[in-house]
Design a protein around this motif. Structure first.
Motif, PDB file in Angstrom:
ATOM      1  N   GLY A 176       0.928  -1.018   0.270  1.00  0.00           N
ATOM      2  CA  GLY A 176      -0.236   0.387  -0.089  1.00  0.00           C
ATOM      3  C   GLY A 176       0.689   1.148  -0.418  1.00  0.00           C
ATOM      4  O   GLY A 176       0.016   1.807   0.061  1.00  0.00           O
ATOM      5  N   HIS A 177       1.861   1.452  -0.027  1.00  0.00           N
ATOM      6  CA  HIS A 177       2.783   2.261   0.029  1.00  0.00           C
ATOM      7  C   HIS A 177       3.281   2.662  -1.094  1.00  0.00           C
ATOM      8  O   HIS A 177       3.362   2.203  -1.931  1.00  0.00           O
ATOM      9  CB  HIS A 177       4.613   2.278   0.754  1.00  0.00           C
ATOM     10  N   GLY A 225       9.853 -10.596   5.384  1.00  0.00           N
ATOM     11  CA  GLY A 225      10.259 -10.142   5.274  1.00  0.00           C
ATOM     12  C   GLY A 225      10.798  -9.200   4.477  1.00  0.00           C
ATOM     13  O   GLY A 225      11.746  -8.843   4.786  1.00  0.00           O
ATOM     14  N   THR A 226      10.446  -8.536   3.726  1.00  0.00           N
ATOM     15  CA  THR A 226      10.544  -7.764   2.169  1.00  0.00           C
ATOM     16  C   THR A 226       9.660  -6.124   2.738  1.00  0.00           C
ATOM     17  O   THR A 226       8.595  -6.374   3.127  1.00  0.00           O
ATOM     18  CB  THR A 226      10.591  -7.984   1.100  1.00  0.00           C
ATOM     19  N   TRP A 227      10.597  -5.255   2.275  1.00  0.00           N
ATOM     20  CA  TRP A 227       9.312  -3.934   2.674  1.00  0.00           C
ATOM     21  C   TRP A 227       9.830  -3.228   1.825  1.00  0.00           C
ATOM     22  O   TRP A 227      11.002  -3.337   0.308  1.00  0.00           O
ATOM     23  CB  TRP A 227      10.378  -2.597   3.714  1.00  0.00           C
ATOM     24  N   ALA A 228       8.273  -2.568   1.579  1.00  0.00           N
ATOM     25  CA  ALA A 228       8.316  -1.169   0.070  1.00  0.00           C
ATOM     26  C   ALA A 228      10.052  -0.697  -0.195  1.00  0.00           C
ATOM     27  O   ALA A 228       9.569   0.526   0.778  1.00  0.00           O
ATOM     28  CB  ALA A 228       7.955  -1.216  -0.019  1.00  0.00           C
ATOM     29  N   THR A 249       2.840   2.232  -6.368  1.00  0.00           N
ATOM     30  CA  THR A 249       2.177   2.067  -5.342  1.00  0.00           C
ATOM     31  C   THR A 249       2.866   0.690  -5.782  1.00  0.00           C
ATOM     32  O   THR A 249       2.403  -0.110  -6.329  1.00  0.00           O
ATOM     33  CB  THR A 249       0.437   1.500  -5.716  1.00  0.00           C
ATOM     34  N   VAL A 250       2.875  -0.223  -4.346  1.00  0.00           N
ATOM     35  CA  VAL A 250       3.514  -1.235  -3.880  1.00  0.00           C
ATOM     36  C   VAL A 250       2.333  -2.252  -3.261  1.00  0.00           C
ATOM     37  O   VAL A 250       1.316  -1.623  -2.430  1.00  0.00           O
ATOM     38  CB  VAL A 250       4.735  -1.668  -3.042  1.00  0.00           C
ATOM     39  N   THR A 251       1.954  -3.660  -4.311  1.00  0.00           N
ATOM     40  CA  THR A 251       0.865  -4.328  -3.829  1.00  0.00           C
ATOM     41  C   THR A 251       0.762  -5.333  -3.601  1.00  0.00           C
ATOM     42  O   THR A 251      -0.240  -5.914  -2.772  1.00  0.00           O
ATOM     43  CB  THR A 251      -0.292  -4.551  -5.327  1.00  0.00           C
ATOM     44  N   GLY A 252       2.605  -6.399  -2.977  1.00  0.00           N
ATOM     45  CA  GLY A 252       2.498  -7.420  -3.078  1.00  0.00           C
ATOM     46  C   GLY A 252       3.975  -7.765  -2.792  1.00  0.00           C
ATOM     47  O   GLY A 252       5.107  -6.845  -3.931  1.00  0.00           O
ATOM     48  N   LEU A 253       4.882  -7.971  -1.571  1.00  0.00           N
ATOM     49  CA  LEU A 253       6.185  -8.187  -1.309  1.00  0.00           C
ATOM     50  C   LEU A 253       6.399  -9.494  -0.303  1.00  0.00           C
ATOM     51  O   LEU A 253       5.527 -10.341  -0.229  1.00  0.00           O
ATOM     52  CB  LEU A 253       6.281  -7.126   0.033  1.00  0.00           C
ATOM     53  N   ASP A 254       7.783 -10.391  -0.408  1.00  0.00           N
ATOM     54  CA  ASP A 254       7.917 -11.363  -0.174  1.00  0.00           C
ATOM     55  C   ASP A 254       8.201 -11.096   1.864  1.00  0.00           C
ATOM     56  O   ASP A 254       8.309 -10.096   1.728  1.00  0.00           O
ATOM     57  CB  ASP A 254       9.276 -11.713  -1.045  1.00  0.00           C
TER      58      ASP A 254
END
Length: 95
Positions: free
Chosen positions: A2-3, A79-82, A72-77
């Motif tokens: 969401g970032h 332990g990973t941040w945007a 817009t970041v919608t998904g991450l592995d």
């Protein structure tokens, strides 16, 4: 998730694509790039919400006209941040 990161290009600009460099290699970042002429109404320029590519740098071609561009970041592995290292938008052919 969401970032987002928003860029004001200063004027409406004909766009040919973008390049996104993420903080870490070998991670999957899922995201969307949107454009707007007024900063209020957004249209999708590139939808990578189903991305499975683990490359650190993504080069994306699209054509549009926008003054504002938003990543817009919608998904991450897990332990990973945007974290975006670099976000470039192009107004001419690039490779």
């Amino acid at each position: 998730t969401g970032h987002w990161l928003r860029v004001d290009l200063g004027a409406q600009t004909a766009l040919t694509g973008a390049r996104v460099a993420w903080e870490f290699p070998n991670r999957t970042y899922r995201y969307r790039i949107q454009g707007s002429t007024d900063g209020t109404t957004w249209s999708t320029l590139m939808d990578r919400t189903g991305n499975t590519d683990t490359s650190q740098v993504h080069t994306l071609r699209f054509t549009s006209t926008a003054r504002y561009v938003r990543l817009t970041v919608t998904g991450l592995d897990s332990g990973t941040w945007a974290s975006v290292r670099q976000f470039e938008v192009f107004d001419r052919p690039f490779s």
